[in-house]
Write a protein that holds these residues in place. Structure first.
Motif, mmCIF file in Angstrom:
data_model
loop_
_atom_site.group_PDB
_atom_site.id
_atom_site.type_symbol
_atom_site.label_atom_id
_atom_site.label_comp_id
_atom_site.label_asym_id
_atom_site.label_seq_id
_atom_site.Cartn_x
_atom_site.Cartn_y
_atom_site.Cartn_z
ATOM 1 N N LEU A 113 -30.927 43.429 -4.774
ATOM 2 C CA LEU A 113 -30.335 42.957 -6.116
ATOM 3 C C LEU A 113 -31.201 43.411 -7.191
ATOM 4 O O LEU A 113 -30.686 43.791 -8.596
ATOM 5 N N THR A 114 -32.536 43.936 -7.058
ATOM 6 C CA THR A 114 -33.233 44.491 -8.120
ATOM 7 C C THR A 114 -32.488 45.540 -8.923
ATOM 8 O O THR A 114 -32.728 45.592 -10.219
ATOM 9 N N PRO A 115 -31.976 46.633 -8.382
ATOM 10 C CA PRO A 115 -31.500 47.719 -9.073
ATOM 11 C C PRO A 115 -30.315 47.144 -10.148
ATOM 12 O O PRO A 115 -30.099 47.879 -11.018
ATOM 13 N N LEU A 116 -29.759 46.284 -9.678
ATOM 14 C CA LEU A 116 -28.461 45.793 -10.457
ATOM 15 C C LEU A 116 -29.159 44.998 -11.540
ATOM 16 O O LEU A 116 -28.644 45.259 -12.882
ATOM 17 N N SER A 117 -30.028 44.173 -11.455
ATOM 18 C CA SER A 117 -30.775 43.248 -12.550
ATOM 19 C C SER A 117 -31.693 44.159 -13.451
ATOM 20 O O SER A 117 -31.585 44.157 -14.596
ATOM 21 N N THR A 118 -32.166 45.445 -13.059
ATOM 22 C CA THR A 118 -32.743 46.582 -13.662
ATOM 23 C C THR A 118 -31.961 47.231 -14.731
ATOM 24 O O THR A 118 -32.279 47.188 -15.887
ATOM 25 N N ALA A 119 -30.517 47.202 -14.049
ATOM 26 C CA ALA A 119 -29.334 48.048 -15.068
ATOM 27 C C ALA A 119 -29.220 46.948 -16.290
ATOM 28 O O ALA A 119 -28.845 47.585 -17.295
ATOM 29 N N ILE A 120 -29.136 45.895 -15.957
ATOM 30 C CA ILE A 120 -28.799 44.710 -17.048
ATOM 31 C C ILE A 120 -29.849 44.484 -17.874
ATOM 32 O O ILE A 120 -29.389 44.642 -19.311
#
Length: 358
Positions: free
Chosen positions: A313-320
């Motif tokens: 889930l890190t890439p999604l949180s990073t994008a946010i």
């Protein structure tokens, strides 16, 4: 007992001899000693259903706590690429990594030395365990993070963040052969969905991923370093030969110390910057110390594939975070991809019972 006798002792013994009757009274010169035979007490029947329920609740509580720790670590690490990209405006990449990890080690080591139990446990570490902790530090901090910071000079932060989604799949394959942790079909399907959702998130976002080849080389080696870190951390944590704090601090010292040597050799002494120092302090205290403490503690209860499914889930949180801090925006397809990844993580967690057994 007769009325003219004085009771001086009432004695209860566990078993009644065959030659003495129940309630035997020893009399001598107006005194009496009454001996009571203790009747055998029946042990209360154990409520197997209640014991099973309590054990089940305890297991689930421990498991959910470990999941929460891994999830918080993921949220913390989601800010790493964004923070490092911001720090590159003030410091060189190896200098950022060296300051972040070696300062983190010094803070943790100072705390460790205040604890008597930790000092005693350090003396008990054998040569093999020292070598494992040193290898973990080099893989995670020197190779993994050091080269990831270098790749940020050539690649966009979103692409570097996307690399975190590739790590669980590689850990899944490696853990089969090294840790003998065989995932179920449901877990494997969930992992594939996590990876697929992350890919869709990036491909459908309309981002520009043009970059030089050297950046991809740095990023590829960085990914391999993180895979080795995950496998070795799980192997060491599962053996429970050392506590979480020691397992976090010592690798920081090895990896961070090597980064200091490399940074001074290749980049020289850095020029002081208030803004850059504040960013590195944030990365040190939150992303390094708190993040790795939570991650290492979660590994004591979770399989490597489960922890890294959450890390997907890190890439999604990073994008946010990039949207909030760097002005990037998400479209509807990216939000849909985010739901796909979350569903994949759910599948991995549901499949844990089959993988671990009853």
């Amino acid at each position: 007992m007769r009325t003219d006798e004085r009771l001086i002792y009432s004695w209860e013994i566990p078993h009644q001899p065959a030659d003495l009757p129940a309630g035997f009274v020893y009399r001598n010169r107006g005194m009496a000693v009454i001996i009571h035979w203790a009747s055998p007490q029946k042990e209360p029947k154990k409520d197997r259903n209640m014991s099973s329920l309590l054990a089940h609740l305890k297991l689930n509580r421990t498991f959910l706590l470990a999941l929460g720790e891994a999830f918080i670590a993921m949220l913390i690490w989601s800010s790493t690429a964004v923070g490092a990209k911001m720090a590159l405006a003030y410091y060189q990449p190896l200098t950022i990594a060296a300051l972040r990890y070696f300062i983190g080690f010094l803070l943790l080591f100072f705390y460790l030395m205040q604890r008597i139990d930790t000092r005693a446990s350090l003396k008990k570490l054998d040569r093999k365990l020292w070598l494992q902790l040193a290898t973990i530090g080099v893989c995670a901090y020197t190779i993994g993070n050091g080269l990831a910071y270098y790749s940020l000079q050539y690649l966009p932060a979103s692409l570097v963040g996307f690399s975190d989604a590739l790590i669980p799949m590689l850990v899944l394959v490696a853990s089969i052969f090294i840790l003998k942790e065989i995932p179920t079909r449901l877990q494997t399907a969930g992992m594939l969905i996590c990876i697929g959702g992350s890919v869709l998130f990036l491909l459908l976002g309309g981002m520009d991923y043009s970059a030089s080849g050297i950046g991809f080389i740095f990023l590829g080696i960085s990914i391999l370093g993180f895979v080795c870190f995950n496998i070795l951390s799980r192997f060491t944590a599962r053996s429970k030969q050392t506590d979480t704090l020691t397992m976090t601090a010592l690798p920081l010292g090895f990896g961070g110390g090597l980064l200091v040597i490399l940074a001074l050799s290749l980049e020289g002494l850095p020029a002081f910057s208030v803004q850059g120092t504040l960013i590195i302090t944030w990365l040190t205290l939150l992303n390094t110390i708190v993040g790795y403490l939570l991650f290492n503690h979660a590994l004591r209860q979770l399989m490597a594939v489960q922890v890294n499914a959450i890390m997907a889930l890190t890439p999604l949180s990073t994008a946010i975070l990039a949207t909030l801090l760097l002005g990037e925006s998400l479209n509807i397809w990216q939000y849909a991809s985010m739901l796909v990844v979350i569903f994949g993580v759910f599948m991995v967690q549901v499949g844990r019972r089959k993988a671990e057994g009853p």
